[in-house]
Design a protein around this motif. Structure first.
Motif, short mmCIF file in Angstrom:
data_model
loop_
_atom_site.label_atom_id
_atom_site.label_comp_id
_atom_site.label_asym_id
_atom_site.label_seq_id
_atom_site.Cartn_x
_atom_site.Cartn_y
_atom_site.Cartn_z
N MET A 1 3.48 -1.41 8.05
CA MET A 1 2.21 -2.07 7.85
C MET A 1 2.08 -2.49 6.39
O MET A 1 2.56 -1.80 5.51
CB MET A 1 1.08 -1.11 8.23
N ILE A 2 1.43 -3.61 6.16
CA ILE A 2 1.21 -4.07 4.80
C ILE A 2 0.29 -3.10 4.09
O ILE A 2 -0.73 -2.67 4.63
CB ILE A 2 0.67 -5.51 4.76
N ARG A 3 0.65 -2.69 2.88
CA ARG A 3 -0.10 -1.68 2.14
C ARG A 3 -1.02 -2.27 1.09
O ARG A 3 -2.16 -1.87 0.97
CB ARG A 3 0.86 -0.70 1.45
N SER A 4 -0.50 -3.21 0.29
CA SER A 4 -1.32 -3.72 -0.80
C SER A 4 -0.79 -5.03 -1.35
O SER A 4 0.36 -5.39 -1.14
CB SER A 4 -1.39 -2.69 -1.94
N PRO A 38 -5.37 -5.94 8.27
CA PRO A 38 -4.21 -5.05 8.15
C PRO A 38 -3.70 -4.50 9.48
O PRO A 38 -2.51 -4.28 9.65
CB PRO A 38 -4.72 -3.92 7.25
N CYS A 41 -0.80 -6.45 11.19
CA CYS A 41 0.53 -6.51 10.57
C CYS A 41 1.56 -5.81 11.46
O CYS A 41 1.35 -4.69 11.92
CB CYS A 41 0.49 -5.83 9.20
N THR A 43 4.75 -5.45 10.33
CA THR A 43 5.76 -5.00 9.37
C THR A 43 7.04 -5.82 9.47
O THR A 43 8.13 -5.28 9.56
CB THR A 43 6.05 -3.49 9.56
N TYR A 45 7.93 -7.96 7.05
CA TYR A 45 8.36 -8.09 5.65
C TYR A 45 8.47 -9.54 5.17
O TYR A 45 8.93 -9.78 4.06
CB TYR A 45 9.68 -7.36 5.40
N GLU A 48 6.31 -10.06 2.00
CA GLU A 48 6.90 -9.40 0.84
C GLU A 48 8.09 -10.19 0.31
O GLU A 48 8.25 -10.37 -0.90
CB GLU A 48 7.32 -7.98 1.23
N TYR A 57 3.23 -5.45 -1.22
CA TYR A 57 3.92 -4.21 -0.89
C TYR A 57 3.69 -3.88 0.57
O TYR A 57 2.56 -3.69 1.01
CB TYR A 57 3.40 -3.06 -1.76
N VAL A 58 4.79 -3.83 1.32
CA VAL A 58 4.77 -3.46 2.73
C VAL A 58 5.35 -2.06 2.83
O VAL A 58 6.28 -1.70 2.11
CB VAL A 58 5.59 -4.46 3.58
N HIS A 59 4.81 -1.25 3.72
CA HIS A 59 5.29 0.12 3.91
C HIS A 59 6.80 0.12 4.03
O HIS A 59 7.36 -0.67 4.79
CB HIS A 59 4.65 0.73 5.16
#
Length: 70
Positions: A1-4, A38, A41, A43, A45, A48, A57-59
Motif C-alpha cells: 500500500m502507498i505510505r506517503s 489509499p 492502492c 501496491t 509501485y 514510486e 514511498y510505497v510499503h
C-alpha cells in the motif's frame, strides 16, 4: 500500500498521478501530489517508479505472486 508522499521533495510534476492505474493519487491546489484514496492502492509501485525525485514511498512488502504470473 502507498505510505506517503514527501511534500518537501515533490516537485509537482504529476508523474505519479499519471502513472497510477487506480486513480489513487491526486494533485492539490498547491500543485503537490497527495494520496486521495489509499485503500484503493494495489501496491503496483508504478507511482514510486515514476517519481523523478523519490518523493513517493510505497510499503516495501511485496506479496509473492502465484506462479502463473512469474
Amino acid at each position: 500500500m502507498i505510505r506517503s508522499i514527501d511534500k518537501e521533495l515533490c516537485i509537482g510534476c504529476g508523474s505519479c498521478v499519471d502513472n497510477c492505474p487506480l486513480d489513487t493519487l491526486r494533485m492539490d491546489e498547491k500543485g503537490k501530489a497527495y494520496i486521495a484514496y489509499p485503500e484503493d492502492c494495489h501496491t503496483c509501485y508504478l507511482c514510486e517508479q515514476a517519481c523523478p525525485v523519490g518523493a513517493v514511498y510505497v510499503h516495501p512488502f511485496k506479496k509473492q505472486f502465484p506462479s502463473a504470473f512469474g
